[in-house]
Design an enzyme around this catalytic site. Structure first.
Site, PDB file in Angstrom:
ATOM      1  CB  SER A  72      -1.351   0.455   0.958  1.00  0.00           C
ATOM      2  OG  SER A  72      -1.330  -1.867   1.771  1.00  0.00           O
ATOM      3  CG  HIS A 109      -5.105  -4.136  -6.106  1.00  0.00           C
ATOM      4  ND1 HIS A 109      -4.695  -4.304  -4.579  1.00  0.00           N
ATOM      5  CD2 HIS A 109      -3.679  -4.224  -6.335  1.00  0.00           C
ATOM      6  CE1 HIS A 109      -3.254  -4.995  -5.374  1.00  0.00           C
ATOM      7  NE2 HIS A 109      -2.851  -4.536  -6.225  1.00  0.00           N
ATOM      8  CG  HIS A 131      -3.037  -7.959   2.492  1.00  0.00           C
ATOM      9  ND1 HIS A 131      -3.383  -7.697   0.775  1.00  0.00           N
ATOM     10  CD2 HIS A 131      -2.253  -7.437   3.665  1.00  0.00           C
ATOM     11  CE1 HIS A 131      -2.949  -7.077   1.625  1.00  0.00           C
ATOM     12  NE2 HIS A 131      -2.095  -5.603   1.896  1.00  0.00           N
ATOM     13  CE1 TYR A 133      -6.994  -6.608   4.041  1.00  0.00           C
ATOM     14  CE2 TYR A 133      -4.894  -6.682   5.049  1.00  0.00           C
ATOM     15  CZ  TYR A 133      -5.627  -6.463   3.953  1.00  0.00           C
ATOM     16  OH  TYR A 133      -4.872  -5.350   3.053  1.00  0.00           O
ATOM     17  CD  GLU A 134      -5.910  -9.771  -0.171  1.00  0.00           C
ATOM     18  OE1 GLU A 134      -6.719  -9.636  -0.989  1.00  0.00           O
ATOM     19  OE2 GLU A 134      -4.867  -9.448  -0.204  1.00  0.00           O
ATOM     20  CB  ALA A 161       0.845   1.235   4.018  1.00  0.00           C
ATOM     21  CG  MET A 264      -3.532  -5.283   8.476  1.00  0.00           C
ATOM     22  SD  MET A 264      -4.946  -5.055   8.182  1.00  0.00           S
ATOM     23  CE  MET A 264      -4.794  -3.580   9.245  1.00  0.00           C
ATOM     24  CB  SER A 265       2.098  -7.399   5.048  1.00  0.00           C
ATOM     25  OG  SER A 265       2.345  -6.292   4.735  1.00  0.00           O
ATOM     26  CG  ASN A 288      -1.383   4.771  10.405  1.00  0.00           C
ATOM     27  OD1 ASN A 288      -1.507   3.872   9.163  1.00  0.00           O
ATOM     28  ND2 ASN A 288      -2.260   4.424  11.569  1.00  0.00           N
ATOM     29  CG  HIS A 302      -7.098   1.657   3.228  1.00  0.00           C
ATOM     30  ND1 HIS A 302      -5.860   0.422   3.142  1.00  0.00           N
ATOM     31  CD2 HIS A 302      -7.939   0.881   1.247  1.00  0.00           C
ATOM     32  CE1 HIS A 302      -5.449   0.102   2.511  1.00  0.00           C
ATOM     33  NE2 HIS A 302      -6.251   0.451   1.091  1.00  0.00           N
TER      34      HIS A 302
END
Ligand SMILES: O=P(O)(O)O[C@H]1O[C@H](CO)[C@@H](O)[C@H]1O
Length: 333
Positions: A72, A109, A131, A133-134, A161, A264-265, A288, A302
């Protein structure tokens, strides 16, 4: 006597009559299918990933030496502006045309594997990653790393990110990853779970030297040359499963554990890369600041992650280009 029968024999001794029935009724294969807990990653065999690699090799007239995962923070989620778009002599493969590859599910994407030259060095970029979460298991999220290894890469550059937990970090800063905390691994979730194929790597790979110290030193030199030294840090990344951002209590805990960034990766990709002996360089773009008090009412989202990625687009591309040049020089020594 095969290995499996030995396991059955041992089980008989420990558990008595119930397993004895198994020994009499089942063949080795049936026993394995029915009783060895496995994760399905045995369907992504060395052979099937070799098929994937040969499909790609047939259509790409050069061998990439470096793999780059654009997340990201590196423009994977907008069309032009990703490092992958800047390659010379590009050959692009949408993930859905590649045999055995997972499909990208992140909205807006188009995931692609992009081959080309970066400052004259043959590379392969993942424009977008998979990911947890996918809905993909960790070994599936990380399988492209093994495909890139089979294609011939020796080095992997991983970008992400991340939320900045370290109070010295500012939005837009870059953290060179010197180590990670595999939190999902603490809970027994690991991309290397299941049968091990020694052709990829050993059953019990070390992780204390996961991130190349040499490349971190080189990256700091590159940062100075590019006058980026004020935005560069070094620290520890941790990965949670997502997709929700963290609670205040969770972030306080992660901070106490020694994490400097949260995402998350990356962790499962790096574990898979080190398992097959790739040299790894990774960095986080701080998109962030993690909120570690209850007074702050704003929420991470996001959109800001994408916006900060866009803001840092050209700087990061230059940074990665220079790292690629350094790696290629080292390899030619
Ligand atoms: O790690 P990458 O893919 O760069 O992206 C990070 O940003 C997304 C959240 O905004 C999550 O996917 C998180 O992992």
């Amino acid at each position: 006597m095969s290995k499996i029968s030995k396991i059955i024999d041992t089980a008989v001794k420990v558990n008595g009559s119930i397993d004895k029935k198994l020994r009499l009724d089942k063949t080795d294969e049936q026993f394995y299918e029915n009783h060895v807990v496995h994760t399905d990653n045995d369907k992504y065999t060395y052979e099937s990933l070799t098929e994937t690699a040969s499909f790609l090799r047939k259509q790409v007239p050069f061998k990439p030496v470096i793999g780059i995962i654009c997340g990201s923070g590196m423009g994977a989620y907008w069309n032009q502006g990703c490092l992958a778009d800047a390659l010379d002599g590009k050959i692009q493969f949408p993930y859905e045309v590649i045999p055995h590859f997972p499909r990208s599910t992140v909205k807006g994407h188009v995931g692609e594997l992009v081959f080309g030259y970066l400052t004259g060095v043959p590379v392969v970029c993942m424009k977008g990653r998979f990911h947890y979460y996918e809905g993909y298991p960790l070994w599936k999220c990380a399988m492209p790393v093994r495909v890139m290894k089979l294609l011939g890469i020796t080095h992997l550059i991983v970008s992400n990110a991340a939320g900045g937990l370290n109070p010295n970090f500012k939005v837009g800063d870059i953290m060179l990853v010197k180590d990670h905390i595999n939190l999902m691994g603490f809970a027994g979730n690991n991309p290397l779970q299941g049968p091990n194929d020694d052709r990829f790597g050993p059953r019990f790979p070390p992780m204390n030297t996961a991130y190349s110290k040499e490349l971190i030193i080189e990256a700091k030199k590159v940062a100075e040359e590019l006058n980026m030294q004020d935005i560069i840090h070094e620290g520890v990344y941790t990965c949670l499963g997502g997709p929700n951002f963290e609670t205040v209590a969770e972030l306080k805990m992660l901070s106490m554990l020694g994490a400097d960034t949260v995402g998350m990766s990356t962790v499962h990709e790096v574990i898979t890369a080190r398992h097959c002996d790739l040299t790894v360089f990774a960095f986080s773009l701080i998109t962030n600041l993690c909120i570690t008090n209850y007074k702050t009412a704003s929420n991470p989202n996001h959109e800001e992650v994408i916006d900060v990625g866009k803001m840092r687009e050209s700087v990061l591309q230059l940074f990665v280009q220079n790292i690629v040049t350094v790696i290629a020089k080292q390899a030619n020594k």
